[in-house]
Design a protein around this motif. Structure first.
Motif, PDB file in Angstrom:
ATOM      1  N   GLU A  64       0.524  -1.202   0.062  1.00  0.00           N
ATOM      2  CA  GLU A  64       0.042   0.046  -0.019  1.00  0.00           C
ATOM      3  C   GLU A  64       0.990   1.201   0.127  1.00  0.00           C
ATOM      4  O   GLU A  64       1.694   1.291   0.960  1.00  0.00           O
ATOM      5  N   THR A  65       0.465   2.270  -0.856  1.00  0.00           N
ATOM      6  CA  THR A  65       1.506   3.213  -0.967  1.00  0.00           C
ATOM      7  C   THR A  65       1.154   4.314   0.039  1.00  0.00           C
ATOM      8  O   THR A  65       1.917   5.125   0.378  1.00  0.00           O
ATOM      9  N   ASN A  66      -0.309   4.462   0.628  1.00  0.00           N
ATOM     10  CA  ASN A  66      -0.525   5.436   1.731  1.00  0.00           C
ATOM     11  C   ASN A  66      -0.203   4.841   2.903  1.00  0.00           C
ATOM     12  O   ASN A  66      -0.541   3.718   3.384  1.00  0.00           O
ATOM     13  N   VAL A  67       0.733   5.688   3.718  1.00  0.00           N
ATOM     14  CA  VAL A  67       1.351   5.332   4.819  1.00  0.00           C
ATOM     15  C   VAL A  67       0.263   5.157   6.010  1.00  0.00           C
ATOM     16  O   VAL A  67       0.250   4.098   6.805  1.00  0.00           O
ATOM     17  N   GLU A  68      -0.733   6.345   6.081  1.00  0.00           N
ATOM     18  CA  GLU A  68      -1.623   5.884   7.151  1.00  0.00           C
ATOM     19  C   GLU A  68      -2.394   4.672   6.729  1.00  0.00           C
ATOM     20  O   GLU A  68      -2.783   4.206   8.068  1.00  0.00           O
ATOM     21  N   VAL A 107       4.130  -7.736   7.301  1.00  0.00           N
ATOM     22  CA  VAL A 107       5.255  -6.914   6.706  1.00  0.00           C
ATOM     23  C   VAL A 107       4.533  -6.172   5.828  1.00  0.00           C
ATOM     24  O   VAL A 107       3.511  -6.420   5.416  1.00  0.00           O
ATOM     25  N   MET A 108       5.309  -5.014   5.398  1.00  0.00           N
ATOM     26  CA  MET A 108       4.632  -3.992   4.619  1.00  0.00           C
ATOM     27  C   MET A 108       5.533  -3.472   3.515  1.00  0.00           C
ATOM     28  O   MET A 108       6.818  -3.684   3.576  1.00  0.00           O
ATOM     29  N   ALA A 109       4.888  -3.149   2.433  1.00  0.00           N
ATOM     30  CA  ALA A 109       5.599  -2.604   1.225  1.00  0.00           C
ATOM     31  C   ALA A 109       5.038  -1.447   0.801  1.00  0.00           C
ATOM     32  O   ALA A 109       3.831  -1.312   0.783  1.00  0.00           O
ATOM     33  N   GLY A 110       5.809  -0.387   0.248  1.00  0.00           N
ATOM     34  CA  GLY A 110       5.125   0.982   0.029  1.00  0.00           C
ATOM     35  C   GLY A 110       4.896   0.972  -1.676  1.00  0.00           C
ATOM     36  O   GLY A 110       4.456   2.000  -1.923  1.00  0.00           O
ATOM     37  N   ASP A 111       5.218   0.156  -2.243  1.00  0.00           N
ATOM     38  CA  ASP A 111       4.994   0.106  -3.817  1.00  0.00           C
ATOM     39  C   ASP A 111       5.091  -1.407  -4.355  1.00  0.00           C
ATOM     40  O   ASP A 111       5.218  -2.310  -3.615  1.00  0.00           O
ATOM     41  N   GLY A 112       4.660  -1.503  -5.604  1.00  0.00           N
ATOM     42  CA  GLY A 112       4.352  -2.821  -6.292  1.00  0.00           C
ATOM     43  C   GLY A 112       5.647  -3.408  -6.503  1.00  0.00           C
ATOM     44  O   GLY A 112       5.524  -4.608  -6.071  1.00  0.00           O
ATOM     45  N   LYS A 113       6.643  -2.834  -6.979  1.00  0.00           N
ATOM     46  CA  LYS A 113       8.000  -3.495  -6.988  1.00  0.00           C
ATOM     47  C   LYS A 113       8.564  -4.044  -5.787  1.00  0.00           C
ATOM     48  O   LYS A 113       9.021  -5.205  -5.672  1.00  0.00           O
ATOM     49  N   VAL A 162      -1.122 -11.971   0.742  1.00  0.00           N
ATOM     50  CA  VAL A 162      -1.026 -10.606   0.153  1.00  0.00           C
ATOM     51  C   VAL A 162      -2.128  -9.575   0.273  1.00  0.00           C
ATOM     52  O   VAL A 162      -3.102 -10.039  -0.596  1.00  0.00           O
ATOM     53  N   LEU A 163      -2.137  -8.470   0.592  1.00  0.00           N
ATOM     54  CA  LEU A 163      -3.221  -7.506   0.653  1.00  0.00           C
ATOM     55  C   LEU A 163      -2.698  -6.535  -0.238  1.00  0.00           C
ATOM     56  O   LEU A 163      -1.757  -5.612   0.090  1.00  0.00           O
ATOM     57  N   MET A 164      -3.340  -6.417  -1.445  1.00  0.00           N
ATOM     58  CA  MET A 164      -2.610  -5.549  -2.487  1.00  0.00           C
ATOM     59  C   MET A 164      -3.375  -4.541  -3.069  1.00  0.00           C
ATOM     60  O   MET A 164      -4.474  -4.617  -3.316  1.00  0.00           O
ATOM     61  N   ASP A 165      -2.706  -3.200  -2.886  1.00  0.00           N
ATOM     62  CA  ASP A 165      -3.538  -2.049  -3.341  1.00  0.00           C
ATOM     63  C   ASP A 165      -3.428  -1.988  -4.646  1.00  0.00           C
ATOM     64  O   ASP A 165      -2.265  -2.157  -5.402  1.00  0.00           O
TER      65      ASP A 165
END
Length: 110
Positions: free
Chosen positions: A8-12, A29-35, A49-52
């Motif tokens: 998810e790109t939105n930190v909040e 665990v978290m990722a801020g972008d698709g790559k 995986v929860l994917m924006d």
């Protein structure tokens, strides 16, 4: 303890969802972008995986396709979510091999 990767790109939004899941006993665990999300699936081996789907550079559909195409074997289920769903998003998510798709502010399908 099951491990969930939130991409998810939105930190909040990412922090809020992570907190809710951790309170219910999940490792997160978290990722801020698709790559980064694609790389973390390989490194972290999450159970889910929860994917924006609406991300710049690599959207959630492309990230999901790359996760599902990885030659390493079985990939985790991916659930697509978004704050701003558009007509056809659910079908597009399922077509990209997501197990399901949800709106992030609701439990109903996109």
């Amino acid at each position: 303890m099951p491990k969930i990767l939130i991409v998810e790109t939105n930190v909040e939004n990412r922090d809020s969802l992570a907190g809710r899941l951790q309170c219910r006993g999940f490792a997160v665990v978290m990722a801020g972008d698709g790559k980064t999300g694609v790389a973390m699936v390989q490194a972290e081996k999450p159970d889910l995986v929860l994917m924006d789907i609406n991300m710049p550079e690599m959207d959630g559909w492309e990230a999901t396709r790359q996760i599902k195409a990885a030659p390493e074997g079985a990939s985790p289920p991916v659930i697509a979510f978004t704050e701003h769903s558009m007509p056809g998003d659910r079908e597009r998510s399922l077509g990209a091999a997501c197990a399901e798709s949800l709106r992030s502010r609701s439990s109903s399908p996109i």
